[in-house]
Design a protein around this motif. Structure first.
Motif, PDB file in Angstrom:
ATOM      1  N   ASN A 170       0.816  -1.229  -0.040  1.00  0.00           N
ATOM      2  CA  ASN A 170       0.328   0.253  -0.002  1.00  0.00           C
ATOM      3  C   ASN A 170       0.942   1.306  -0.051  1.00  0.00           C
ATOM      4  OD1 ASN A 170       0.848  -0.797   2.608  1.00  0.00           O
ATOM      5  ND2 ASN A 170      -0.909   0.603   3.406  1.00  0.00           N
ATOM      6  N   VAL A 171       2.120   1.062   0.211  1.00  0.00           N
ATOM      7  CA  VAL A 171       2.923   2.391  -0.079  1.00  0.00           C
ATOM      8  C   VAL A 171       3.936   2.307  -1.295  1.00  0.00           C
ATOM      9  CG1 VAL A 171       3.155   2.613   2.661  1.00  0.00           C
ATOM     10  CG2 VAL A 171       4.981   1.549   1.554  1.00  0.00           C
ATOM     11  N   GLN A 172       3.757   1.315  -2.228  1.00  0.00           N
ATOM     12  CA  GLN A 172       4.698   1.377  -3.221  1.00  0.00           C
ATOM     13  C   GLN A 172       4.307   2.489  -4.066  1.00  0.00           C
ATOM     14  OE1 GLN A 172       7.586  -0.561  -3.409  1.00  0.00           O
ATOM     15  NE2 GLN A 172       6.857  -1.161  -1.291  1.00  0.00           N
ATOM     16  N   GLY A 173       5.334   3.216  -4.487  1.00  0.00           N
ATOM     17  CA  GLY A 173       5.133   4.289  -5.531  1.00  0.00           C
ATOM     18  C   GLY A 173       4.673   5.618  -4.625  1.00  0.00           C
ATOM     19  N   ARG A 174       4.895   5.678  -3.594  1.00  0.00           N
ATOM     20  CA  ARG A 174       4.337   6.651  -2.507  1.00  0.00           C
ATOM     21  C   ARG A 174       5.678   7.629  -2.042  1.00  0.00           C
ATOM     22  NH1 ARG A 174      -0.239   5.433   1.232  1.00  0.00           N
ATOM     23  NH2 ARG A 174      -0.130   7.528   1.185  1.00  0.00           N
ATOM     24  N   TYR A 175       6.577   6.882  -2.227  1.00  0.00           N
ATOM     25  CA  TYR A 175       7.989   7.396  -1.531  1.00  0.00           C
ATOM     26  C   TYR A 175       9.020   7.243  -2.453  1.00  0.00           C
ATOM     27  CZ  TYR A 175       9.227   2.684  -0.625  1.00  0.00           C
ATOM     28  OH  TYR A 175       9.956   1.349  -0.455  1.00  0.00           O
ATOM     29  N   SER A 176      10.273   8.015  -2.120  1.00  0.00           N
ATOM     30  CA  SER A 176      11.529   7.812  -2.627  1.00  0.00           C
ATOM     31  C   SER A 176      12.504   7.830  -1.800  1.00  0.00           C
ATOM     32  CB  SER A 176      11.866   8.837  -3.975  1.00  0.00           C
ATOM     33  OG  SER A 176      10.905   8.890  -4.834  1.00  0.00           O
ATOM     34  N   PHE A 177      13.553   7.090  -1.802  1.00  0.00           N
ATOM     35  CA  PHE A 177      14.774   6.994  -0.852  1.00  0.00           C
ATOM     36  C   PHE A 177      15.641   7.878  -1.662  1.00  0.00           C
ATOM     37  CE2 PHE A 177      13.625   3.240   1.540  1.00  0.00           C
ATOM     38  CZ  PHE A 177      13.994   3.528   2.817  1.00  0.00           C
ATOM     39  N   VAL A 178      16.251   8.911  -0.855  1.00  0.00           N
ATOM     40  CA  VAL A 178      17.386   9.634  -1.119  1.00  0.00           C
ATOM     41  C   VAL A 178      18.466   9.614  -0.420  1.00  0.00           C
ATOM     42  CG1 VAL A 178      18.096  11.883  -2.127  1.00  0.00           C
ATOM     43  CG2 VAL A 178      15.625  11.412  -2.451  1.00  0.00           C
ATOM     44  N   ARG A 179      19.430   8.723  -0.528  1.00  0.00           N
ATOM     45  CA  ARG A 179      20.648   8.289   0.350  1.00  0.00           C
ATOM     46  C   ARG A 179      21.603   9.397   0.187  1.00  0.00           C
ATOM     47  NH1 ARG A 179      22.861   2.539   1.789  1.00  0.00           N
ATOM     48  NH2 ARG A 179      23.947   3.063   3.581  1.00  0.00           N
ATOM     49  N   GLU A 180      21.075  10.724   0.730  1.00  0.00           N
ATOM     50  CA  GLU A 180      22.121  11.823   0.429  1.00  0.00           C
ATOM     51  C   GLU A 180      21.978  12.861   1.582  1.00  0.00           C
ATOM     52  OE1 GLU A 180      25.042  13.485  -0.220  1.00  0.00           O
ATOM     53  OE2 GLU A 180      24.756  12.417  -2.223  1.00  0.00           O
ATOM     54  N   PHE A 181      23.052  13.675   1.761  1.00  0.00           N
ATOM     55  CA  PHE A 181      22.516  14.862   2.600  1.00  0.00           C
ATOM     56  C   PHE A 181      21.476  15.809   1.938  1.00  0.00           C
ATOM     57  CE2 PHE A 181      27.184  13.792   3.466  1.00  0.00           C
ATOM     58  CZ  PHE A 181      27.032  13.657   5.038  1.00  0.00           C
ATOM     59  N   SER A 182      20.781  16.305   3.176  1.00  0.00           N
ATOM     60  CA  SER A 182      19.561  17.075   2.716  1.00  0.00           C
ATOM     61  C   SER A 182      19.862  18.221   1.742  1.00  0.00           C
ATOM     62  CB  SER A 182      18.920  17.285   3.736  1.00  0.00           C
ATOM     63  OG  SER A 182      19.616  17.968   4.995  1.00  0.00           O
ATOM     64  N   PHE A 183      20.948  18.755   2.007  1.00  0.00           N
ATOM     65  CA  PHE A 183      21.028  20.063   1.342  1.00  0.00           C
ATOM     66  C   PHE A 183      21.438  19.923  -0.232  1.00  0.00           C
ATOM     67  CE2 PHE A 183      25.283  18.975   2.858  1.00  0.00           C
ATOM     68  CZ  PHE A 183      26.029  19.102   1.640  1.00  0.00           C
ATOM     69  N   LEU A 184      21.470  18.474  -0.657  1.00  0.00           N
ATOM     70  CA  LEU A 184      21.773  18.319  -1.880  1.00  0.00           C
ATOM     71  C   LEU A 184      20.564  17.671  -2.644  1.00  0.00           C
ATOM     72  CD1 LEU A 184      25.171  16.618  -1.656  1.00  0.00           C
ATOM     73  CD2 LEU A 184      24.823  18.562  -2.264  1.00  0.00           C
ATOM     74  N   VAL A 185      19.444  17.663  -1.989  1.00  0.00           N
ATOM     75  CA  VAL A 185      18.280  17.064  -2.346  1.00  0.00           C
ATOM     76  C   VAL A 185      17.615  17.910  -3.570  1.00  0.00           C
ATOM     77  CG1 VAL A 185      15.819  16.143  -1.951  1.00  0.00           C
ATOM     78  CG2 VAL A 185      17.953  15.514  -0.394  1.00  0.00           C
ATOM     79  N   PRO A 186      17.476  19.259  -3.270  1.00  0.00           N
ATOM     80  CA  PRO A 186      16.914  19.877  -4.374  1.00  0.00           C
ATOM     81  C   PRO A 186      17.499  19.868  -5.901  1.00  0.00           C
ATOM     82  CG  PRO A 186      16.845  21.282  -2.493  1.00  0.00           C
ATOM     83  CD  PRO A 186      17.643  20.005  -2.388  1.00  0.00           C
ATOM     84  N   LYS A 187      18.686  19.893  -5.796  1.00  0.00           N
ATOM     85  CA  LYS A 187      19.414  19.784  -7.155  1.00  0.00           C
ATOM     86  C   LYS A 187      19.173  18.388  -7.676  1.00  0.00           C
ATOM     87  CE  LYS A 187      23.893  20.456  -9.174  1.00  0.00           C
ATOM     88  NZ  LYS A 187      25.303  20.603  -9.012  1.00  0.00           N
ATOM     89  N   LEU A 188      19.471  17.225  -6.709  1.00  0.00           N
ATOM     90  CA  LEU A 188      19.304  15.926  -7.227  1.00  0.00           C
ATOM     91  C   LEU A 188      18.088  15.538  -7.603  1.00  0.00           C
ATOM     92  CD1 LEU A 188      21.484  14.022  -4.571  1.00  0.00           C
ATOM     93  CD2 LEU A 188      22.205  14.502  -7.059  1.00  0.00           C
ATOM     94  N   TRP A 189      16.959  16.243  -6.878  1.00  0.00           N
ATOM     95  CA  TRP A 189      15.425  15.749  -7.258  1.00  0.00           C
ATOM     96  C   TRP A 189      15.147  16.295  -8.742  1.00  0.00           C
ATOM     97  CZ3 TRP A 189      12.399  13.169  -3.946  1.00  0.00           C
ATOM     98  CH2 TRP A 189      11.392  13.073  -4.452  1.00  0.00           C
ATOM     99  N   ALA A 190      15.752  17.529  -9.010  1.00  0.00           N
ATOM    100  CA  ALA A 190      15.346  17.916 -10.329  1.00  0.00           C
ATOM    101  C   ALA A 190      16.519  17.307 -11.453  1.00  0.00           C
ATOM    102  CB  ALA A 190      15.923  19.317 -10.258  1.00  0.00           C
ATOM    103  N   GLU A 191      17.486  17.018 -11.275  1.00  0.00           N
ATOM    104  CA  GLU A 191      18.214  16.263 -12.149  1.00  0.00           C
ATOM    105  C   GLU A 191      18.012  14.791 -12.517  1.00  0.00           C
ATOM    106  OE1 GLU A 191      22.525  16.812 -10.823  1.00  0.00           O
ATOM    107  OE2 GLU A 191      22.681  18.894 -11.238  1.00  0.00           O
ATOM    108  N   LYS A 192      17.830  13.965 -11.500  1.00  0.00           N
ATOM    109  CA  LYS A 192      17.568  12.812 -11.559  1.00  0.00           C
ATOM    110  C   LYS A 192      15.943  12.428 -11.760  1.00  0.00           C
ATOM    111  CE  LYS A 192      21.832  11.225  -9.481  1.00  0.00           C
ATOM    112  NZ  LYS A 192      22.516  10.534  -8.526  1.00  0.00           N
ATOM    113  N   GLN A 193      15.306  13.538 -11.542  1.00  0.00           N
ATOM    114  CA  GLN A 193      13.650  13.178 -11.524  1.00  0.00           C
ATOM    115  C   GLN A 193      13.401  12.052 -10.827  1.00  0.00           C
ATOM    116  OE1 GLN A 193      12.885  12.722 -15.649  1.00  0.00           O
ATOM    117  NE2 GLN A 193      13.412  14.551 -16.053  1.00  0.00           N
ATOM    118  N   LEU A 194      13.699  12.264  -9.394  1.00  0.00           N
ATOM    119  CA  LEU A 194      13.452  11.148  -8.259  1.00  0.00           C
ATOM    120  C   LEU A 194      11.854  10.995  -8.059  1.00  0.00           C
ATOM    121  CD1 LEU A 194      16.361  11.992  -6.149  1.00  0.00           C
ATOM    122  CD2 LEU A 194      16.489  10.326  -7.685  1.00  0.00           C
TER     123      LEU A 194
END
Length: 88
Positions: free
Chosen positions: A39-63
């Motif tokens: 029931n949670v599949q497709g509702r989350y993404s793991f980003v194994r990184e420091f939080s300050f890097l997430v905005p850039k990674l999210w856009a670049e890798k279309q997470l």
């Protein structure tokens, strides 16, 4: 879900800052628990990184959907870490 799952050697002297092997075990355990809940599949993404890097990674890798609808940060509460998150 954002967390690098690594031991921070400086500036985060809390009991939760366990060694790298324990960090890996916690990551794998959470990944497996979530994988076993259809029931949670497709509702989350793991980003194994420091939080300050997430905005850039999210856009670049279309997470996931842009912008993300909800972000859980297992954060470092130090002033420098919080400011880096806010500036990202």
């Amino acid at each position: 879900l954002v967390d690098p799952y690594i031991h921070l050697r400086h500036g985060y002297d809390l009991p939760e800052n366990v060694d790298d092997n324990q960090q890996q075990h916690m990551y794998e355990n959470l990944r497996n628990v979530l994988h076993d809940k259809p029931n949670v599949q497709g509702r989350y993404s793991f980003v194994r990184e420091f939080s300050f890097l997430v905005p850039k990674l999210w856009a670049e890798k279309q997470l996931g959907p842009a912008p993300p609808r909800f972000v859980f940060l297992n954060s470092n509460p130090s002033y420098g870490a919080v400011m880096a998150d806010l500036q990202a």
